[in-house]
Scaffold this active site. Sequence first.
Site, PDB file in Angstrom:
ATOM      1  N   GLU A 146       0.826  -1.213   0.000  1.00  0.00           N
ATOM      2  CA  GLU A 146       0.000   0.000   0.000  1.00  0.00           C
ATOM      3  C   GLU A 146       0.858   1.259   0.000  1.00  0.00           C
ATOM      4  O   GLU A 146       1.793   1.389   0.783  1.00  0.00           O
ATOM      5  CB  GLU A 146      -0.910  -0.034   1.237  1.00  0.00           C
ATOM      6  CG  GLU A 146      -2.335   0.276   0.943  1.00  0.00           C
ATOM      7  CD  GLU A 146      -3.008  -0.695  -0.036  1.00  0.00           C
ATOM      8  OE1 GLU A 146      -3.057  -0.364  -1.247  1.00  0.00           O
ATOM      9  OE2 GLU A 146      -3.497  -1.736   0.403  1.00  0.00           O
ATOM     10  N   GLY A 153     -16.050   4.670  -3.340  1.00  0.00           N
ATOM     11  CA  GLY A 153     -15.489   5.126  -2.066  1.00  0.00           C
ATOM     12  C   GLY A 153     -15.116   4.005  -1.119  1.00  0.00           C
ATOM     13  O   GLY A 153     -14.963   4.212   0.077  1.00  0.00           O
ATOM     14  N   SER A 171     -13.112   4.218  -9.783  1.00  0.00           N
ATOM     15  CA  SER A 171     -12.732   5.224 -10.785  1.00  0.00           C
ATOM     16  C   SER A 171     -11.714   4.657 -11.779  1.00  0.00           C
ATOM     17  O   SER A 171     -11.797   4.933 -12.976  1.00  0.00           O
ATOM     18  CB  SER A 171     -12.231   6.512 -10.134  1.00  0.00           C
ATOM     19  OG  SER A 171     -11.098   6.267  -9.343  1.00  0.00           O
ATOM     20  N   LEU A 188     -11.903   0.145  -3.749  1.00  0.00           N
ATOM     21  CA  LEU A 188     -11.863  -0.968  -4.702  1.00  0.00           C
ATOM     22  C   LEU A 188     -11.723  -0.466  -6.144  1.00  0.00           C
ATOM     23  O   LEU A 188     -11.984  -1.191  -7.096  1.00  0.00           O
ATOM     24  CB  LEU A 188     -13.114  -1.840  -4.549  1.00  0.00           C
ATOM     25  CG  LEU A 188     -13.288  -2.479  -3.160  1.00  0.00           C
ATOM     26  CD1 LEU A 188     -14.616  -3.229  -3.065  1.00  0.00           C
ATOM     27  CD2 LEU A 188     -12.136  -3.420  -2.828  1.00  0.00           C
ATOM     28  N   ASP A 227      -3.914   0.809  -9.565  1.00  0.00           N
ATOM     29  CA  ASP A 227      -5.325   0.501  -9.795  1.00  0.00           C
ATOM     30  C   ASP A 227      -5.625   0.336 -11.283  1.00  0.00           C
ATOM     31  O   ASP A 227      -6.280  -0.617 -11.708  1.00  0.00           O
ATOM     32  CB  ASP A 227      -6.216   1.622  -9.225  1.00  0.00           C
ATOM     33  CG  ASP A 227      -5.908   1.917  -7.774  1.00  0.00           C
ATOM     34  OD1 ASP A 227      -5.183   1.111  -7.146  1.00  0.00           O
ATOM     35  OD2 ASP A 227      -6.378   2.945  -7.266  1.00  0.00           O
TER      36      ASP A 227
END
Length: 386
Positions: free
Chosen positions: A35, A126, A132, A129, A175
């Site tokens: 992360e 939100g 966007s 996951l 992402d």
Amino acid sequence: MTDIKDICKKAFEEKFNCAPEYYSYAPGRVNIIGEHTDYNGGFVLPCAIRYGTVMFAKQNGTDKIRVLALDMNNDYDEFAIAPVIEKHDTKLWSNYLRGVTYQLAAKHEGKLKGLDIVIKGDVPAGAGLSSSASLEVCFGNLLNNVFSLNESLMNIALIGQSAEAYIGMKCGIMDQAISANGVCDHAVRIDCKSYDLTKVSVPSDLVILIINSNIKHQLVGSEYNDRRESCEKAAKILGVEYLRDATMPMLLAAKDKMDDVTFRRARHVITEDERVLEASKAFEAGDLANLSKLMYQSHESMRDDFEITVKQTDALVEIVKTALGPGKEAVRQTGGGFGGCVVAVVKPEDVQSVKNAINAQYKAVSGIDATIFETKACDGATFKKL
Ligand code: GLA
């Protein structure tokens, strides 16, 4: 999946009075470990999930993108294709499309033409996951295929990342890269400096559980960019381009040259990169004990050093950890942070006890229920001419 596809196709026929010509899909993702390492040139280990964004489209003979977003209360927008496209004042969802369009239009002058599009998705917004990213990649890949732009999927991911920057979110590449390049039954380790992708097979006797705290995170213009600045500051002090190129001995040697917050931010990133490399091996080997140790350490590091967890996700992690017991506590907050989801890798026979523990204990801490779902690792973006 089938549901949102059918609903979206029907809505297209109703809105534009004709059958669509193209179908595009891109998934959201869950990050197993790694992360805030991506924008530090480091390693991440996400997989694409079985929720995503669907688009049906048809060329409309104009120079305009005309688009209906079913999940935004059927909100509609249209904008002309140009190398410079202004952001919309209120329609944030459309800005992701505007950001992708202007970049592809600038790079491929005169090649993009008008499209009518209907969008529907089922990635919870939100929740960390990547709803966007799935929107950007789905749209970028649609334009790429319809107008034969010959961009690679990684380039489509990079265009999506730049669309986020256009909106004000200086995110990394994770992402969009996994939404574009996901592989069925595999997590993908991404080297965010070289963009090398390494498939890591998900053992068939492990289940990926996603637990949504239902505390919505908001990353645009938030603490996210602030974390990134701290990392850049630490890299500068350490004399490296990215924190990925630093080691713990280097950081310890420079401790006196930085404030405590900067030191802890850098310690998270440097140790997290090490954990990703080890966790990839443990995951592939089905070594749940080692994976558990690494995932829980990752959570502690996000909680104490990077400070991106919230009390509700901390509580969920502890509830799941206790339910699973020693050697099986493969659980951590996932995604950008400040709320969103927790990910757990568990044996199928432990799924029910995890669900029971969450249902019995989470509401007392948060006042709301959590949402729990299982996913397998799925393929990335797909496009079809109908
Ligand atoms: C968000 C960003 C990613 C990544 C994660 C944290 O999801 O979009 O680029 O930085 O946060 O790992």
